[in-house]
Write a protein that holds these residues in place. Structure first.
Motif, PDB file in Angstrom:
ATOM      1  N   ASN A  75      34.716  -0.338  -4.752  1.00 17.45           N
ATOM      2  CA  ASN A  75      33.589  -0.120  -4.661  1.00 17.45           C
ATOM      3  C   ASN A  75      33.120   0.960  -6.310  1.00 17.45           C
ATOM      4  N   GLY A  76      31.690   1.268  -6.348  1.00 16.04           N
ATOM      5  CA  GLY A  76      31.091   2.288  -7.421  1.00 16.04           C
ATOM      6  C   GLY A  76      31.542   3.274  -7.283  1.00 16.04           C
ATOM      7  N   PRO A  77      31.414   3.992  -6.063  1.00 11.76           N
ATOM      8  CA  PRO A  77      31.829   5.422  -5.455  1.00 11.76           C
ATOM      9  C   PRO A  77      32.972   5.808  -6.293  1.00 11.76           C
ATOM     10  N   SER A  78      34.288   4.914  -5.371  1.00 12.07           N
ATOM     11  CA  SER A  78      35.414   5.048  -5.636  1.00 12.07           C
ATOM     12  C   SER A  78      35.428   5.405  -7.170  1.00 12.07           C
ATOM     13  N   LEU A  79      35.396   4.616  -7.681  1.00 15.84           N
ATOM     14  CA  LEU A  79      35.297   4.770  -9.631  1.00 15.84           C
ATOM     15  C   LEU A  79      35.002   6.125  -9.859  1.00 15.84           C
ATOM     16  N   GLU A  80      33.633   6.568  -9.264  1.00 13.18           N
ATOM     17  CA  GLU A  80      33.050   7.744  -9.595  1.00 13.18           C
ATOM     18  C   GLU A  80      33.917   8.888  -9.041  1.00 13.18           C
ATOM     19  N   SER A  94      39.595  -2.699 -10.998  1.00 11.86           N
ATOM     20  CA  SER A  94      38.462  -2.324 -10.377  1.00 11.86           C
ATOM     21  C   SER A  94      38.250  -4.286 -10.573  1.00 11.86           C
ATOM     22  N   ASP A  95      37.758  -3.782  -8.599  1.00 10.26           N
ATOM     23  CA  ASP A  95      36.935  -5.203  -8.542  1.00 10.26           C
ATOM     24  C   ASP A  95      35.113  -5.349  -9.334  1.00 10.26           C
ATOM     25  N   SER A  96      35.531  -5.710 -10.368  1.00 11.44           N
ATOM     26  CA  SER A  96      34.328  -6.017 -11.485  1.00 11.44           C
ATOM     27  C   SER A  96      33.186  -6.994 -10.345  1.00 11.44           C
ATOM     28  N   SER A  97      33.118  -7.558  -9.172  1.00 10.95           N
ATOM     29  CA  SER A  97      32.673  -7.920  -8.768  1.00 10.95           C
ATOM     30  C   SER A  97      31.343  -7.383  -8.034  1.00 10.95           C
ATOM     31  N   LEU A  98      32.608  -6.149  -7.721  1.00 15.48           N
ATOM     32  CA  LEU A  98      31.694  -5.016  -6.430  1.00 15.48           C
ATOM     33  C   LEU A  98      31.499  -3.502  -7.074  1.00 15.48           C
ATOM     34  N   VAL A  99      31.624  -3.821  -8.799  1.00 14.88           N
ATOM     35  CA  VAL A  99      32.194  -2.409  -9.568  1.00 14.88           C
ATOM     36  C   VAL A  99      31.037  -2.696 -10.980  1.00 14.88           C
ATOM     37  N   ASP A 100      30.365  -2.166 -11.269  1.00 15.14           N
ATOM     38  CA  ASP A 100      29.896  -2.700 -12.549  1.00 15.14           C
ATOM     39  C   ASP A 100      30.396  -1.785 -13.998  1.00 15.14           C
ATOM     40  N   ALA A 101      30.611  -0.474 -12.532  1.00 18.78           N
ATOM     41  CA  ALA A 101      30.654   0.808 -14.131  1.00 18.78           C
ATOM     42  C   ALA A 101      32.197   0.339 -14.435  1.00 18.78           C
ATOM     43  N   LYS A 102      32.486   0.828 -16.453  1.00 22.67           N
ATOM     44  CA  LYS A 102      33.800   0.526 -16.623  1.00 22.67           C
ATOM     45  C   LYS A 102      33.803   1.771 -16.410  1.00 22.67           C
ATOM     46  N   PRO A 103      35.349   2.869 -16.313  1.00 19.02           N
ATOM     47  CA  PRO A 103      35.429   3.724 -16.993  1.00 19.02           C
ATOM     48  C   PRO A 103      35.090   4.923 -17.984  1.00 19.02           C
ATOM     49  N   LYS A 104      34.541   5.893 -17.658  1.00 21.21           N
ATOM     50  CA  LYS A 104      33.849   6.927 -19.382  1.00 21.21           C
ATOM     51  C   LYS A 104      35.000   7.186 -20.100  1.00 21.21           C
ATOM     52  N   ALA A 111      41.326  -2.366 -16.365  1.00 20.25           N
ATOM     53  CA  ALA A 111      41.062  -4.393 -16.213  1.00 20.25           C
ATOM     54  C   ALA A 111      40.482  -4.136 -15.235  1.00 20.25           C
ATOM     55  N   GLY A 112      39.187  -4.955 -15.519  1.00 19.64           N
ATOM     56  CA  GLY A 112      38.335  -5.698 -14.266  1.00 19.64           C
ATOM     57  C   GLY A 112      38.528  -7.024 -13.912  1.00 19.64           C
ATOM     58  N   VAL A 113      38.374  -6.572 -13.240  1.00 22.26           N
ATOM     59  CA  VAL A 113      39.020  -8.700 -11.713  1.00 22.26           C
ATOM     60  C   VAL A 113      37.812  -8.553 -11.542  1.00 22.26           C
TER      61      VAL A 113
END
Length: 177
Positions: A75-80, A94-104, A111-113
């Motif tokens: 999820n996005g908040p976890s990446l942040e 990341s699960d790219s179907s749920l996490v729109d952002a990419k790492p900064k 790897a986005g899957v």
């Protein structure tokens, strides 16, 4: 990879803690030193959940991670929240179907899957965590597919063993994505 220091994070109900437990068990089956430390909010399903997993050729000093060489987010908040804990030259999946952002950051591998979409296409959304772990195994080689399958047999209750062939298909899907 000699030592995996991994944080898996997402929402409760996504199989975050189960994914970590399966991975640690597979490492243990290979004779490696392991630790698994779950953490979740009081709301459980739908709240935040994460776990720290260490799989090593040497004894594990502490199950608590201040940094990690791999981060898996669903999820996005976890990446942040956890991106800053990944060591330089580390890996984020990341699960790219749920996490729109990419790492900064640009000093890590990414790897986005679309694991949730792929799992939905398989007819069972609960396979998303296994698809993500497939990508993790492909990128790190930390445990073998055979050990992972054996961990499924040991960890899952007998009434769920009929799902193992599909779970292994999900793992392969993640490896090959």
């Amino acid at each position: 990879m000699k030592q995996l220091e991994l944080i898996i994070a997402g929402f409760g109900g996504q199989g975050i803690l189960s994914a970590g437990r399966l991975l640690a068990y597979a490492g243990m089956l290979e004779g490696k030193y392991v630790s698994w430390l779950p953490s979740y909010g009081p709301e459980m399903r739908g709240g935040t959940a994460n776990c720290a997993v260490v799989i090593s050729e040497e004894p594990v000093g502490s199950p608590i991670l201040d940094t990690a060489n791999v981060l898996v987010v669903m999820n996005g908040p976890s990446l942040e929240k956890f991106e800053k804990l990944v060591e330089p030259n580390g890996l984020i999946i990341s699960d790219s179907s749920l996490v729109d952002a990419k790492p900064k950051r640009t000093d890590i591998d990414f790897a986005g899957v679309p694991a949730s979409q792929l799992a939905s296409d398989m007819g069972n959304l609960t396979y998303a965590n296994i698809i993500i772990l497939g990508k993790l195994l492909e990128k790190t080689g930390i445990v073998s597919k055979e050990s992972f399958e054996l961990a499924l047999k040991k960890v899952l209750p007998a009434k769920k063993h009929h799902m193992i062939p599909e779970e292994m298909k999900a793992l392969d899907m993640g490896c090959n994505y």
